[in-house]
Design an enzyme around this catalytic site. Structure first.
Site, PDB file in Angstrom:
ATOM      1  N   SER A 136       0.797  -1.233   0.000  1.00 12.71           N
ATOM      2  CA  SER A 136       0.000   0.000   0.000  1.00 12.71           C
ATOM      3  C   SER A 136       0.826   1.277   0.000  1.00 12.71           C
ATOM      4  O   SER A 136       0.264   2.355  -0.172  1.00 12.71           O
ATOM      5  CB  SER A 136      -0.944   0.015   1.204  1.00 12.71           C
ATOM      6  OG  SER A 136      -2.078  -0.747   0.909  1.00 12.71           O
TER       7      SER A 136
ATOM      8  N   TYR B  47      -3.982  -2.462 -10.059  1.00 11.64           N
ATOM      9  CA  TYR B  47      -3.878  -2.392  -8.599  1.00 11.64           C
ATOM     10  C   TYR B  47      -2.972  -3.492  -8.037  1.00 11.64           C
ATOM     11  O   TYR B  47      -2.081  -3.233  -7.225  1.00 11.64           O
ATOM     12  CB  TYR B  47      -5.287  -2.467  -7.984  1.00 11.64           C
ATOM     13  CG  TYR B  47      -5.245  -2.520  -6.478  1.00 11.64           C
ATOM     14  CD1 TYR B  47      -4.928  -1.384  -5.738  1.00 11.64           C
ATOM     15  CD2 TYR B  47      -5.472  -3.709  -5.795  1.00 11.64           C
ATOM     16  CE1 TYR B  47      -4.846  -1.441  -4.354  1.00 11.64           C
ATOM     17  CE2 TYR B  47      -5.391  -3.766  -4.419  1.00 11.64           C
ATOM     18  CZ  TYR B  47      -5.070  -2.632  -3.701  1.00 11.64           C
ATOM     19  OH  TYR B  47      -4.973  -2.689  -2.339  1.00 11.64           O
TER      20      TYR B  47
ATOM     21  N   VAL C  60       1.264  -3.721   3.823  1.00  8.13           N
ATOM     22  CA  VAL C  60       1.274  -5.006   4.517  1.00  8.13           C
ATOM     23  C   VAL C  60       2.544  -5.824   4.244  1.00  8.13           C
ATOM     24  O   VAL C  60       2.724  -6.888   4.817  1.00  8.13           O
ATOM     25  CB  VAL C  60       0.016  -5.859   4.234  1.00  8.13           C
ATOM     26  CG1 VAL C  60      -1.223  -5.203   4.820  1.00  8.13           C
ATOM     27  CG2 VAL C  60      -0.153  -6.143   2.751  1.00  8.13           C
TER      28      VAL C  60
ATOM     29  N   LYS D 282       0.337   3.382  -2.962  1.00  9.66           N
ATOM     30  CA  LYS D 282      -0.837   4.243  -3.119  1.00  9.66           C
ATOM     31  C   LYS D 282      -0.459   5.725  -3.054  1.00  9.66           C
ATOM     32  O   LYS D 282      -1.168   6.574  -3.595  1.00  9.66           O
ATOM     33  CB  LYS D 282      -1.880   3.890  -2.055  1.00  9.66           C
ATOM     34  CG  LYS D 282      -2.431   2.470  -2.236  1.00  9.66           C
ATOM     35  CD  LYS D 282      -3.324   2.036  -1.080  1.00  9.66           C
ATOM     36  CE  LYS D 282      -3.789   0.588  -1.280  1.00  9.66           C
ATOM     37  NZ  LYS D 282      -4.510   0.054  -0.098  1.00  9.66           N
TER      38      LYS D 282
ATOM     39  N   TYR E 168      -3.900   2.876   8.118  1.00 11.69           N
ATOM     40  CA  TYR E 168      -5.101   2.096   8.394  1.00 11.69           C
ATOM     41  C   TYR E 168      -5.850   2.712   9.577  1.00 11.69           C
ATOM     42  O   TYR E 168      -5.917   3.932   9.702  1.00 11.69           O
ATOM     43  CB  TYR E 168      -4.754   0.616   8.646  1.00 11.69           C
ATOM     44  CG  TYR E 168      -3.789   0.049   7.628  1.00 11.69           C
ATOM     45  CD1 TYR E 168      -4.148  -0.014   6.274  1.00 11.69           C
ATOM     46  CD2 TYR E 168      -2.542  -0.409   7.997  1.00 11.69           C
ATOM     47  CE1 TYR E 168      -3.270  -0.537   5.333  1.00 11.69           C
ATOM     48  CE2 TYR E 168      -1.663  -0.938   7.060  1.00 11.69           C
ATOM     49  CZ  TYR E 168      -2.029  -0.990   5.734  1.00 11.69           C
ATOM     50  OH  TYR E 168      -1.158  -1.489   4.820  1.00 11.69           O
TER      51      TYR E 168
HETATM   52  N1  GLU Z   1      -2.301  -5.680  -1.868  1.00 15.22           N
HETATM   53  C1  GLU Z   1      -2.845  -5.524  -0.543  1.00 15.22           C
HETATM   54  C2  GLU Z   1      -4.336  -5.679  -0.576  1.00 15.22           C
HETATM   55  O1  GLU Z   1      -4.928  -5.302  -1.540  1.00 15.22           O
HETATM   56  C3  GLU Z   1      -2.453  -4.175  -0.044  1.00 15.22           C
HETATM   57  C4  GLU Z   1      -2.846  -3.983   1.355  1.00 15.22           C
HETATM   58  C5  GLU Z   1      -1.976  -3.017   2.091  1.00 15.22           C
HETATM   59  O2  GLU Z   1      -0.745  -2.996   1.968  1.00 15.22           O
HETATM   60  O3  GLU Z   1      -2.579  -2.254   2.844  1.00 15.22           O
HETATM   61  O4  GLU Z   1      -4.921  -6.175   0.334  1.00 15.22           O
END
Ligand code: GLU
Length: 303
Positions: free
Chosen positions: A64, A187, A257, A67, A239
């Site tokens: 993430s 994604y 993650v 992002k 988060y």
């Molecule tokens: N590829 C992970 C998912 O879509 C990313 C989650 C993350 O790093 O927050 O769940």
């Protein structure tokens, strides 16, 4: 400030804690195989001074953290229109929650929860070859070629049922323009980008430089847009623990993650910590402790 000495001290203090808390993400099989007994830290200052310690040269899945960079590309190409389909509030729900998306009629709360990042991926896909453009941005920013880990990307695609559900939900509400399989491909691949701490600290450099790139080249995004990315990182980047991160660390941060966390000290430096074992909120257990140590030792915080 003697940043190398500080990072060496943090590494020395963190090493004995390896294996004492948290667990690697298991819902993506390729991530479950990563050893939790690793810790890296790296920083790059506004002026280009660098320091690193521990496993700072070991590549990991940025997940993430990607992002931040996809949002940057979307803000750059779409400006204000991006916000017609994506909100800017903390979600207060798990990062992959479906419930909120239903009650809020397909508009994701922010660009850092999965639904928001999938909506950003859709916007980028409408602009062209999103995967290539994202890799080009990251490679330009850190001055070396950046790649996608194909095994992780396949692993995500094989098990990303919740993400597929989020994409289909948004498609039903008209939030996505493109074919959901193509959007999810963007994604999953952006999450599977592989970088090390030194590369992430470099790539994020524009976030402590009002949008100016870490090396020579055109401005990445405007000063106002840079403030906004940092604001979203502070309020939504970790988060459901964004309040706790603000309370304990007080820096814009974005975690993934894979166990990485990128942090920004505006006008001063960017920092990346990585340790794969995650706490109950999905953030790197030792990464968070390392950031607290850094802030305590340096006094660098936005507050
Ligand atoms: N590829 C992970 C998912 O879509 C990313 C989650 C993350 O790093 O927050 O769940």
């Amino acid at each position: 400030m003697q940043f190398q000495t500080i990072l060496d001290e943090i590494n020395t203090e963190i090493r004995p804690l390896l294996g004492t808390g948290g667990a690697v993400a298991t819902y993506i099989p390729a991530l479950a195989r990563v050893s939790p007994l690793q810790f890296g830290i790296a920083l790059r200052t506004f002026g280009g001074q660098e320091a690193a310690a521990g496993d700072s040269a070991t590549p990991f899945s940025i997940q993430s953290m990607s992002k931040v960079f996809s949002l940057t590309l979307a803000m750059r190409s779409l400006g204000e229109t991006l916000w017609q389909r994506i909100g800017r509030e903390p979600s207060g729900s798990p990062f992959n929650s479906l419930v909120q998306l239903e009650t809020e009629r397909g508009i994701p709360r922010n660009p850092f929860i999965n639904a928001g990042a999938i909506a950003v991926a859709d916007r980028l896909l409408s602009q062209g070859d999103a995967k290539t453009n994202l890799l080009a941005l990251l490679s330009d920013l850190c001055g070396e070629a950046i790649h996608i880990d194909a095994e992780v990307a396949h692993s995500e695609a094989d098990t990303g049922f919740r993400n597929a559900a989020l994409a289909n939900f948004m498609k039903a509400f008209g939030t996505l323009d493109n074919n959901t399989a193509q959007v999810l491909d963007v994604y999953f691949n952006q999450c599977a980008i592989s970088m090390n701490c030194v590369q992430v600290a470099r790539a994020a450099g524009y976030l402590c430089r009002d949008g100016a790139p870490p090396y020579a080249g055109p401005r990445v995004i405007t000063e106002a847009q840079t403030r906004r990315v940092n604001a979203l990182m502070l309020t939504c980047g970790t988060y459901d623990a964004a309040g706790e991160f603000a309370f304990r660390i007080g820096l814009p941060c974005k975690s993934g993650v894979g166990g990485g966390i990128v942090a920004v000290v505006p006008d001063t430096l960017t920092l990346c910590v990585w340790s794969p074992a995650l706490d109950a909120t999905g953030n790197s257990h030792l990464g968070r402790i390392a950031l607290e140590l850094f802030v305590t030792k340096t006094g660098l915080s936005v507050f």
